[in-house]
Motif scaffolding. Structure first.
Motif, PDB file in Angstrom:
ATOM      1  N   THR A  83       0.834  -1.210   0.000  1.00  0.00           N
ATOM      2  CA  THR A  83       0.000   0.000   0.000  1.00  0.00           C
ATOM      3  C   THR A  83       0.868   1.259   0.000  1.00  0.00           C
ATOM      4  O   THR A  83       0.541   2.264  -0.644  1.00  0.00           O
ATOM      5  N   ILE A  84       1.992   1.203   0.721  1.00  0.00           N
ATOM      6  CA  ILE A  84       2.925   2.338   0.704  1.00  0.00           C
ATOM      7  C   ILE A  84       3.578   2.452  -0.667  1.00  0.00           C
ATOM      8  O   ILE A  84       3.771   3.544  -1.203  1.00  0.00           O
ATOM      9  N   LYS A 128      10.799  -8.149  -3.717  1.00  0.00           N
ATOM     10  CA  LYS A 128      11.830  -7.284  -3.135  1.00  0.00           C
ATOM     11  C   LYS A 128      11.719  -5.862  -3.680  1.00  0.00           C
ATOM     12  O   LYS A 128      11.869  -4.891  -2.925  1.00  0.00           O
ATOM     13  N   ILE A 129      11.455  -5.731  -4.968  1.00  0.00           N
ATOM     14  CA  ILE A 129      11.311  -4.400  -5.568  1.00  0.00           C
ATOM     15  C   ILE A 129      10.177  -3.636  -4.905  1.00  0.00           C
ATOM     16  O   ILE A 129      10.302  -2.443  -4.592  1.00  0.00           O
ATOM     17  N   ILE A 130       9.058  -4.324  -4.680  1.00  0.00           N
ATOM     18  CA  ILE A 130       7.915  -3.670  -4.032  1.00  0.00           C
ATOM     19  C   ILE A 130       8.286  -3.230  -2.625  1.00  0.00           C
ATOM     20  O   ILE A 130       7.984  -2.104  -2.206  1.00  0.00           O
ATOM     21  N   ALA A 131       8.951  -4.112  -1.880  1.00  0.00           N
ATOM     22  CA  ALA A 131       9.319  -3.791  -0.501  1.00  0.00           C
ATOM     23  C   ALA A 131      10.258  -2.585  -0.455  1.00  0.00           C
ATOM     24  O   ALA A 131      10.069  -1.664   0.356  1.00  0.00           O
ATOM     25  N   ASN A 150      11.136   3.351   3.171  1.00  0.00           N
ATOM     26  CA  ASN A 150      10.860   3.765   4.543  1.00  0.00           C
ATOM     27  C   ASN A 150      11.955   3.222   5.458  1.00  0.00           C
ATOM     28  O   ASN A 150      12.063   2.012   5.633  1.00  0.00           O
ATOM     29  N   PRO A 151      12.785   4.091   6.044  1.00  0.00           N
ATOM     30  CA  PRO A 151      13.905   3.616   6.860  1.00  0.00           C
ATOM     31  C   PRO A 151      13.464   2.869   8.112  1.00  0.00           C
ATOM     32  O   PRO A 151      14.218   2.052   8.644  1.00  0.00           O
ATOM     33  N   MET A 181      13.097  -4.654   8.364  1.00  0.00           N
ATOM     34  CA  MET A 181      12.186  -5.790   8.268  1.00  0.00           C
ATOM     35  C   MET A 181      12.225  -6.446   6.891  1.00  0.00           C
ATOM     36  O   MET A 181      11.784  -7.581   6.736  1.00  0.00           O
ATOM     37  N   ILE A 182      12.729  -5.715   5.888  1.00  0.00           N
ATOM     38  CA  ILE A 182      12.714  -6.243   4.529  1.00  0.00           C
ATOM     39  C   ILE A 182      13.573  -7.488   4.421  1.00  0.00           C
ATOM     40  O   ILE A 182      13.209  -8.459   3.754  1.00  0.00           O
ATOM     41  N   PHE A 183      14.730  -7.494   5.108  1.00  0.00           N
ATOM     42  CA  PHE A 183      15.581  -8.680   5.092  1.00  0.00           C
ATOM     43  C   PHE A 183      14.824  -9.878   5.650  1.00  0.00           C
ATOM     44  O   PHE A 183      14.872 -10.972   5.098  1.00  0.00           O
ATOM     45  N   SER A 184      14.095  -9.658   6.740  1.00  0.00           N
ATOM     46  CA  SER A 184      13.311 -10.741   7.318  1.00  0.00           C
ATOM     47  C   SER A 184      12.195 -11.168   6.374  1.00  0.00           C
ATOM     48  O   SER A 184      11.876 -12.361   6.271  1.00  0.00           O
ATOM     49  N   LEU A 185      11.614 -10.213   5.687  1.00  0.00           N
ATOM     50  CA  LEU A 185      10.573 -10.527   4.706  1.00  0.00           C
ATOM     51  C   LEU A 185      11.112 -11.466   3.630  1.00  0.00           C
ATOM     52  O   LEU A 185      10.466 -12.450   3.266  1.00  0.00           O
TER      53      LEU A 185
END
Length: 243
Positions: A115-116, A153-156, A161-162, A167-171
């Motif tokens: 959504t972001i 990954k591109i979407i994340a 957002n810093p 959390m992206i690595f965990s995602l």
């Protein structure tokens, strides 16, 4: 406090690796060690935990994959400096064998991020998304896991957002965990779902992006949970005593 003066409970023989992970993470939670501290040598940990070297190394490997520790050649093992700001990695390490929890964690993160992304994604990133979809569509033998991961990954990262960056690595770890469990791929469905997400992002519509991502992740969830159920049923049959 000395790096050797730690107190842990010995573990039971059941689910040894996971219990070792819990005990090591507890060192942080209890304040006995801090981010950046060095862990005791393997021999000392083996003695304190009452486990073999293979069990300990399996647990350490999992913690390293989760980003909780770093092992340096001939330099020892250290808790990562950023672990205090990334508690999600710790929780993921403790729940790595809990498939429903892993799936829900991924859904919680991706549904928020998409959504972001609908508001922030750049034209260049949209082009990159479309390229991954084309690569999936053109893949041979349905071997497109790397492009699937790149899409998400591109979407994340496009959320830019810093606060959620850690959390992206965990995602991505949850994605890899789920990807390894997939026995058969549905390329046409994957392409259809990814295109729907792509078009929603291109329209900058966070509501539709959420809806399409939810549809996609729900499909993956049902598929993986059905695999797990089949595995449990087969295990029950194999371990049941004969009549």
């Amino acid at each position: 406090m000395s790096e050797h003066d730690i107190f842990v409970k010995s573990v039971n023989r059941n689910t040894l690796s996971k219990q070792v992970i819990e005990q090591i993470v507890q060192l942080l939670a209890s304040g006995q060690v801090k981010p950046g501290d060095k862990l005791p040598p393997e021999m000392e940990l083996m003695e304190k935990l009452g486990v073999s070297r293979p069990v300990l190394r399996e647990a350490l490997s999992s913690l390293e994959t989760m980003g909780v520790i770093t092992r340096k050649t001939r330099g020892g093992t250290y808790f990562n400096d950023k672990i205090g700001s990334e508690p999600f990695s710790v929780m993921l390490a403790l729940s790595i064998d809990n498939l429903p929890a892993i799936i829900e964690a991924r859904m919680a993160l991706e549904l928020g991020l998409v959504t972001i992304a609908a508001e922030k994604i750049t034209d260049e990133q949209l082009e990159q998304l479309k390229e991954t979809i084309d690569m999936i569509a053109d893949s041979e033998d349905d071997n497109y896991g790397v492009y699937d991961k790149r899409f998400h990954k591109i979407i994340a990262l496009s959320a830019n957002n810093p606060v959620v960056e850690g959390m992206i690595f965990s995602l991505l770890i949850t994605h890899e965990k789920m990807d390894r469990l997939i026995r058969t791929r549905d390329r046409e469905i994957t392409v259809e779902h990814h295109l729907a997400i792509y078009h929603a992002l291109k329209k900058r519509d966070p509501y539709e992006a959420f809806e399409q991502m939810y549809r996609h992740l729900s499909f993956v969830r049902e598929k993986l949970l059905s695999y797990e159920q089949q595995w449990l049923e087969n295990t029950t049959v194999l371990t049941s005593d004969p009549m």
